[in-house]
Design a protein around this motif. Structure first.
Motif, PDB file in Angstrom:
ATOM      1  N   VAL A 140      23.671 -52.450 -52.744  1.00  0.00           N
ATOM      2  CA  VAL A 140      23.955 -53.869 -52.545  1.00  0.00           C
ATOM      3  C   VAL A 140      23.759 -54.590 -53.867  1.00  0.00           C
ATOM      4  CG1 VAL A 140      23.335 -55.950 -51.258  1.00  0.00           C
ATOM      5  CG2 VAL A 140      23.238 -53.719 -50.122  1.00  0.00           C
ATOM      6  N   ARG A 141      24.792 -55.326 -54.281  1.00  0.00           N
ATOM      7  CA  ARG A 141      24.757 -56.002 -55.589  1.00  0.00           C
ATOM      8  C   ARG A 141      25.056 -57.483 -55.431  1.00  0.00           C
ATOM      9  NH1 ARG A 141      27.686 -51.061 -57.088  1.00  0.00           N
ATOM     10  NH2 ARG A 141      26.389 -49.778 -58.490  1.00  0.00           N
ATOM     11  N   ASP A 142      24.619 -58.253 -56.433  1.00  0.00           N
ATOM     12  CA  ASP A 142      24.914 -59.686 -56.429  1.00  0.00           C
ATOM     13  C   ASP A 142      26.263 -59.937 -57.087  1.00  0.00           C
ATOM     14  OD1 ASP A 142      24.523 -59.492 -59.192  1.00  0.00           O
ATOM     15  OD2 ASP A 142      22.482 -60.311 -59.101  1.00  0.00           O
ATOM     16  N   ALA A 143      26.613 -61.199 -57.236  1.00  0.00           N
ATOM     17  CA  ALA A 143      27.925 -61.547 -57.772  1.00  0.00           C
ATOM     18  C   ALA A 143      28.121 -61.061 -59.199  1.00  0.00           C
ATOM     19  CB  ALA A 143      28.127 -63.070 -57.707  1.00  0.00           C
ATOM     20  N   ALA A 144      27.017 -60.872 -59.920  1.00  0.00           N
ATOM     21  CA  ALA A 144      27.107 -60.392 -61.297  1.00  0.00           C
ATOM     22  C   ALA A 144      27.138 -58.874 -61.388  1.00  0.00           C
ATOM     23  CB  ALA A 144      25.938 -60.946 -62.111  1.00  0.00           C
ATOM     24  N   GLY A 145      27.072 -58.190 -60.241  1.00  0.00           N
ATOM     25  CA  GLY A 145      27.116 -56.732 -60.234  1.00  0.00           C
ATOM     26  C   GLY A 145      25.775 -56.055 -60.387  1.00  0.00           C
ATOM     27  N   ASN A 146      24.693 -56.815 -60.298  1.00  0.00           N
ATOM     28  CA  ASN A 146      23.362 -56.234 -60.439  1.00  0.00           C
ATOM     29  C   ASN A 146      22.812 -55.807 -59.081  1.00  0.00           C
ATOM     30  OD1 ASN A 146      23.085 -56.731 -63.302  1.00  0.00           O
ATOM     31  ND2 ASN A 146      22.904 -58.904 -62.767  1.00  0.00           N
ATOM     32  N   ALA A 147      22.099 -54.681 -59.064  1.00  0.00           N
ATOM     33  CA  ALA A 147      21.488 -54.210 -57.822  1.00  0.00           C
ATOM     34  C   ALA A 147      20.453 -55.215 -57.336  1.00  0.00           C
ATOM     35  CB  ALA A 147      20.839 -52.846 -58.041  1.00  0.00           C
ATOM     36  N   THR A 148      20.539 -55.567 -56.043  1.00  0.00           N
ATOM     37  CA  THR A 148      19.647 -56.591 -55.507  1.00  0.00           C
ATOM     38  C   THR A 148      18.327 -56.032 -55.012  1.00  0.00           C
ATOM     39  OG1 THR A 148      20.526 -56.385 -53.272  1.00  0.00           O
ATOM     40  CG2 THR A 148      21.630 -57.945 -54.743  1.00  0.00           C
ATOM     41  N   GLY A 149      18.295 -54.732 -54.721  1.00  0.00           N
ATOM     42  CA  GLY A 149      17.062 -54.146 -54.209  1.00  0.00           C
ATOM     43  C   GLY A 149      17.208 -53.492 -52.846  1.00  0.00           C
ATOM     44  N   VAL A 150      18.412 -53.528 -52.262  1.00  0.00           N
ATOM     45  CA  VAL A 150      18.661 -52.840 -51.000  1.00  0.00           C
ATOM     46  C   VAL A 150      19.687 -51.742 -51.238  1.00  0.00           C
ATOM     47  CG1 VAL A 150      19.639 -53.033 -48.681  1.00  0.00           C
ATOM     48  CG2 VAL A 150      18.000 -54.735 -49.485  1.00  0.00           C
ATOM     49  N   LEU A 151      19.373 -50.552 -50.762  1.00  0.00           N
ATOM     50  CA  LEU A 151      20.211 -49.368 -50.951  1.00  0.00           C
ATOM     51  C   LEU A 151      20.511 -48.794 -49.573  1.00  0.00           C
ATOM     52  CD1 LEU A 151      17.932 -47.906 -53.739  1.00  0.00           C
ATOM     53  CD2 LEU A 151      20.076 -49.130 -54.123  1.00  0.00           C
ATOM     54  N   VAL A 152      21.796 -48.713 -49.213  1.00  0.00           N
ATOM     55  CA  VAL A 152      22.204 -48.329 -47.865  1.00  0.00           C
ATOM     56  C   VAL A 152      22.596 -46.859 -47.833  1.00  0.00           C
ATOM     57  CG1 VAL A 152      23.795 -48.822 -45.963  1.00  0.00           C
ATOM     58  CG2 VAL A 152      22.955 -50.700 -47.403  1.00  0.00           C
ATOM     59  N   ASP A 153      22.110 -46.156 -46.813  1.00  0.00           N
ATOM     60  CA  ASP A 153      22.438 -44.750 -46.559  1.00  0.00           C
ATOM     61  C   ASP A 153      22.243 -43.895 -47.808  1.00  0.00           C
ATOM     62  OD1 ASP A 153      23.001 -44.611 -43.728  1.00  0.00           O
ATOM     63  OD2 ASP A 153      24.649 -45.967 -44.141  1.00  0.00           O
ATOM     64  N   ASN A 154      23.248 -43.155 -48.252  1.00  0.00           N
ATOM     65  CA  ASN A 154      23.025 -42.178 -49.327  1.00  0.00           C
ATOM     66  C   ASN A 154      22.564 -42.810 -50.635  1.00  0.00           C
ATOM     67  OD1 ASN A 154      23.787 -40.206 -47.552  1.00  0.00           O
ATOM     68  ND2 ASN A 154      25.770 -39.782 -48.465  1.00  0.00           N
ATOM     69  N   ALA A 155      22.792 -44.098 -50.807  1.00  0.00           N
ATOM     70  CA  ALA A 155      22.318 -44.762 -52.028  1.00  0.00           C
ATOM     71  C   ALA A 155      20.798 -44.812 -52.088  1.00  0.00           C
ATOM     72  CB  ALA A 155      22.895 -46.176 -52.114  1.00  0.00           C
ATOM     73  N   ALA A 156      20.138 -44.793 -50.921  1.00  0.00           N
ATOM     74  CA  ALA A 156      18.678 -44.869 -50.903  1.00  0.00           C
ATOM     75  C   ALA A 156      18.056 -43.698 -51.646  1.00  0.00           C
ATOM     76  CB  ALA A 156      18.172 -44.921 -49.467  1.00  0.00           C
ATOM     77  N   GLY A 157      18.751 -42.561 -51.660  1.00  0.00           N
ATOM     78  CA  GLY A 157      18.225 -41.394 -52.352  1.00  0.00           C
ATOM     79  C   GLY A 157      18.081 -41.578 -53.844  1.00  0.00           C
ATOM     80  N   LEU A 158      18.788 -42.559 -54.421  1.00  0.00           N
ATOM     81  CA  LEU A 158      18.657 -42.827 -55.847  1.00  0.00           C
ATOM     82  C   LEU A 158      17.220 -43.188 -56.207  1.00  0.00           C
ATOM     83  CD1 LEU A 158      21.920 -44.933 -56.297  1.00  0.00           C
ATOM     84  CD2 LEU A 158      21.531 -42.587 -57.107  1.00  0.00           C
ATOM     85  N   VAL A 159      16.498 -43.790 -55.239  1.00  0.00           N
ATOM     86  CA  VAL A 159      15.092 -44.133 -55.455  1.00  0.00           C
ATOM     87  C   VAL A 159      14.164 -43.174 -54.717  1.00  0.00           C
ATOM     88  CG1 VAL A 159      13.302 -45.866 -55.048  1.00  0.00           C
ATOM     89  CG2 VAL A 159      15.528 -46.574 -55.916  1.00  0.00           C
ATOM     90  N   SER A 160      14.465 -42.902 -53.444  1.00  0.00           N
ATOM     91  CA  SER A 160      13.522 -42.121 -52.634  1.00  0.00           C
ATOM     92  C   SER A 160      13.306 -40.713 -53.184  1.00  0.00           C
ATOM     93  CB  SER A 160      14.000 -42.054 -51.188  1.00  0.00           C
ATOM     94  OG  SER A 160      15.232 -41.365 -51.084  1.00  0.00           O
ATOM     95  N   ALA A 161      14.273 -40.180 -53.918  1.00  0.00           N
ATOM     96  CA  ALA A 161      14.126 -38.838 -54.490  1.00  0.00           C
ATOM     97  C   ALA A 161      12.978 -38.761 -55.491  1.00  0.00           C
ATOM     98  CB  ALA A 161      15.433 -38.418 -55.163  1.00  0.00           C
ATOM     99  N   HIS A 162      12.520 -39.896 -55.978  1.00  0.00           N
ATOM    100  CA  HIS A 162      11.478 -39.912 -57.001  1.00  0.00           C
ATOM    101  C   HIS A 162      10.098 -40.246 -56.440  1.00  0.00           C
ATOM    102  CE1 HIS A 162      14.786 -39.534 -59.760  1.00  0.00           C
ATOM    103  NE2 HIS A 162      15.350 -40.609 -59.240  1.00  0.00           N
ATOM    104  N   ILE A 163       9.996 -40.402 -55.108  1.00  0.00           N
ATOM    105  CA  ILE A 163       8.691 -40.619 -54.489  1.00  0.00           C
ATOM    106  C   ILE A 163       7.938 -39.292 -54.458  1.00  0.00           C
ATOM    107  CG2 ILE A 163       7.490 -41.350 -52.404  1.00  0.00           C
ATOM    108  CD1 ILE A 163       9.962 -43.036 -51.716  1.00  0.00           C
ATOM    109  N   PRO A 164       6.742 -39.222 -54.981  1.00  0.00           N
ATOM    110  CA  PRO A 164       5.995 -37.957 -54.971  1.00  0.00           C
ATOM    111  C   PRO A 164       5.805 -37.434 -53.553  1.00  0.00           C
ATOM    112  CG  PRO A 164       4.942 -39.557 -56.427  1.00  0.00           C
ATOM    113  CD  PRO A 164       5.999 -40.296 -55.673  1.00  0.00           C
TER     114      PRO A 164
END
Length: 561
Positions: free
Chosen positions: A199-223
């Motif tokens: 999920v991105r804002d009008a400027a194309g920046n990630a807002t902080g919500v990642l839906v479905d497979n995008a969530a793995g971009l962060v969750s993969a790095h949780i110990p």
């Protein structure tokens, strides 16, 4: 005072039994057997060696038949077959119990307050994890939250919060930085991961919500938790399940590593209930099944004979794949988390290995792709006893509902999803498509098999809440009057069957559990009242004890308030 006799001191009574005892008898004023040939009884007898029922009938007859057998008198309580959750996640529940609980939060501010309190239990630098937020119920706006909502309170500690449906993650900027550093590129721009949405804002920046497979971009790095923590979490989840009257769980999406942990507990006699584990997609666990065949633990409480696949996302995060645009989000038709081509390859692989296939499908497009694929792969075998399943079958085109029965496909559905979603579901899909949503009676009338569950920890683990939701289609405050889409309500008997014999059938377990009849396992629950008494609120039933193989795996503290 309600007559419960030995139950108040049940475990001490049982521990005092002579070692040579081979038969045990339980008597109660009411036993709902689930057996159409003998729906009511007042006594059960079982073999203590194998935990199977020897006789089910009337008190006087069984006491004469087994005069020397130790007797358990449940008094005025009601005994029902053990409750089976046909779709749940034990490992995820264990993880959720070790994280911040965000279920029921009414605002972003309340989320932060709960997180601040939970943070006091963490070591410096440890990730702050939580689950259960649902923007649809927030009083300060129902749009997606942002990283900025978390950054003031947690500027350095990485935060990852699972949405209540498990199909979106809300993170702070510290977590986004970790993901970007690992990826070697920013999450800004217009690119999207396959099967996911940043999920991105009008400027194309990630807002902080990642839906479905995008969530793995962060969750993969949780110990990952260590082995001791994983075992502790799973044991906590198992206790929570039996405490609420569950004697069986169909665990949807079990990895090779998680199955190994379950095997370890089974070897040690630490599994208090039965687990029908389904492999986590086309991964290592499925490879093991194809190489070695279906798995069954010698103790009989753990098996893996099927695979759980994914088609689309969830309705609450607008990731469910729809045939037309979302009514409240034009130009958005959701996500396919697996491409139809890759999905069919996985289904054919499972079919070739003689395994049961279960597929997560929420939206009408997702469900249609699943049904179309099943039809192609089954071909002339569609009339066989395959019992392939659709997990959730949440929003289905009306013309597709009869296809479930025609293809022999089980509709595995969760009643509390309807009462959790009813405040906003029609806004998502509009007045016509909602007719095919959470449509339990439509499935039954079409001849389809309906298996009921909770999807815990997405919903609460308590099956009594599922029974109540199925029968009333109301929240616990009795809203809306008469129930939401009341024509789709189930009777109490239909709901109980969905959590017992129908759930057992969906797992190919009807010769083992699901009813109280001779030859089946002595798996049962003792309630303080009769769930089929129309004057009883199903969500207020008390679980007095939970039994598996004729052993009490949970007993309530009857002296507690």
């Amino acid at each position: 005072m309600r007559r419960i006799a030995c139950l108040a001191l049940l475990l001490p009574c049982l521990h005092a039994l002579p070692a040579h005892a081979e038969v045990r008898v339980l008597v109660a004023d009411s036993i709902r057997t689930g057996d159409p040939q003998q729906p009511l009884a007042t006594a059960l007898a079982w073999d203590t060696e194998d935990g199977r029922l020897l006789a089910v009938g009337q008190r006087e007859a069984l006491l004469r038949q087994y005069p020397q057998a130790p007797r358990i008198d449940a008094g005025a309580a009601t005994v029902v077959p053990g409750l089976i959750d046909a779709h749940a996640h034990l490992v995820y529940l264990g993880n959720a119990l070790a994280q911040a609980d965000l279920i029921g939060t009414r605002s972003r501010t309340e989320v932060v307050q709960r997180l601040r309190a939970f943070e006091q239990t963490l070591a410096p630098g440890e990730w702050l994890l939580g689950a259960g937020w649902d923007q649809n119920h927030w009083e300060d706006g129902t749009g997606f939250p942002t990283a900025a909502d978390l950054d003031a309170a947690f500027p350095e500690r990485p935060v990852y919060l699972d949405r209540i449906d498990g199909h979106a993650g809300w993170v702070n900027s510290a977590a986004l930085r970790i993901a970007e550093q690992a990826a070697g590129k920013p999450l800004a721009g217009d690119w999207q991961p396959q099967g996911g949405r940043i999920v991105r804002d009008a400027a194309g920046n990630a807002t902080g919500v990642l839906v479905d497979n995008a969530a793995g971009l962060v969750s993969a790095h949780i110990p990952s938790p260590d082995a001791a923590a994983r075992e502790k979490r799973l044991l906590a989840a198992l206790h929570e399940a039996v405490r609420n009257g569950l004697t069986g769980v169909h665990d949807m999406g079990v990895s090779r590593e998680d199955l190994a942990l379950m095997k370890q507990l089974a070897d040690q006699g630490k599994l208090p209930l039965r687990i029908d584990a389904y492999a986590d997609g086309s991964r290592a666990a499925l490879d093991d099944l194809c190489a070695d065949g279906p798995y069954r633990h010698p103790g009989g409480r753990l098996q893996m004979r099927g695979v759980k696949l994914f088609m689309d996302g969830a309705l609450g995060s607008r990731g469910a794949a729809m045939l037309a645009d979302y009514s409240d989000d034009p130009h958005n038709r959701g996500l396919l988390v697996t491409s139809p081509q890759d999905y069919e390859v996985a289904v054919r692989k499972a079919a070739g290995c003689k395994l049961q296939v279960a597929t997560h499908a929420i939206g009408d497009r997702g469900n249609r792709i699943v049904l179309d694929t099943y039809e192609r792969v089954l071909g002339a075998d569609k009339g066989s006893d395959h019992r392939w399943r659709v997990e959730h079958a949440q929003v289905v085109a009306l013309e597709d509902i009869p296809r479930f029965a025609g293809l022999g496909v089980v509709a595995s559905m969760q009643p509390t999803h309807a009462t959790s979603d009813m405040g906003w579901a029609e806004l998502r899909v509009g007045p016509e498509r909602i007719k095919g949503a959470y449509a339990w009676q439509r499935y039954l009338h079409s001849g389809a098999h309906l298996a009921l569950g909770s999807d815990f920890p997405v919903e609460r683990v308590d099956p009594r809440l599922g029974l109540y939701a199925a029968v009333t289609r109301q929240d616990r405050d009795g809203r809306p009057p008469g129930g939401w889409q009341p024509e789709q309500r189930l009777s109490a008997a239909e709901a109980l069957r969905g959590f017992t014999s129908d759930a057992a059938w969906a797992g190919h377990d009807e010769a083992e559990v699901g009813r109280l009849q001779p030859g089946l396992h002595a798996d049962f629950v003792v309630f303080d009242r009769d769930p089929l008494d129309g004057d009883v609120r199903l969500d207020e039933l008390k679980v007095l004890s939970t039994w598996v193989d004729g052993e009490a795996v949970y007993e309530a503290d009857l002296h507690a308030d």
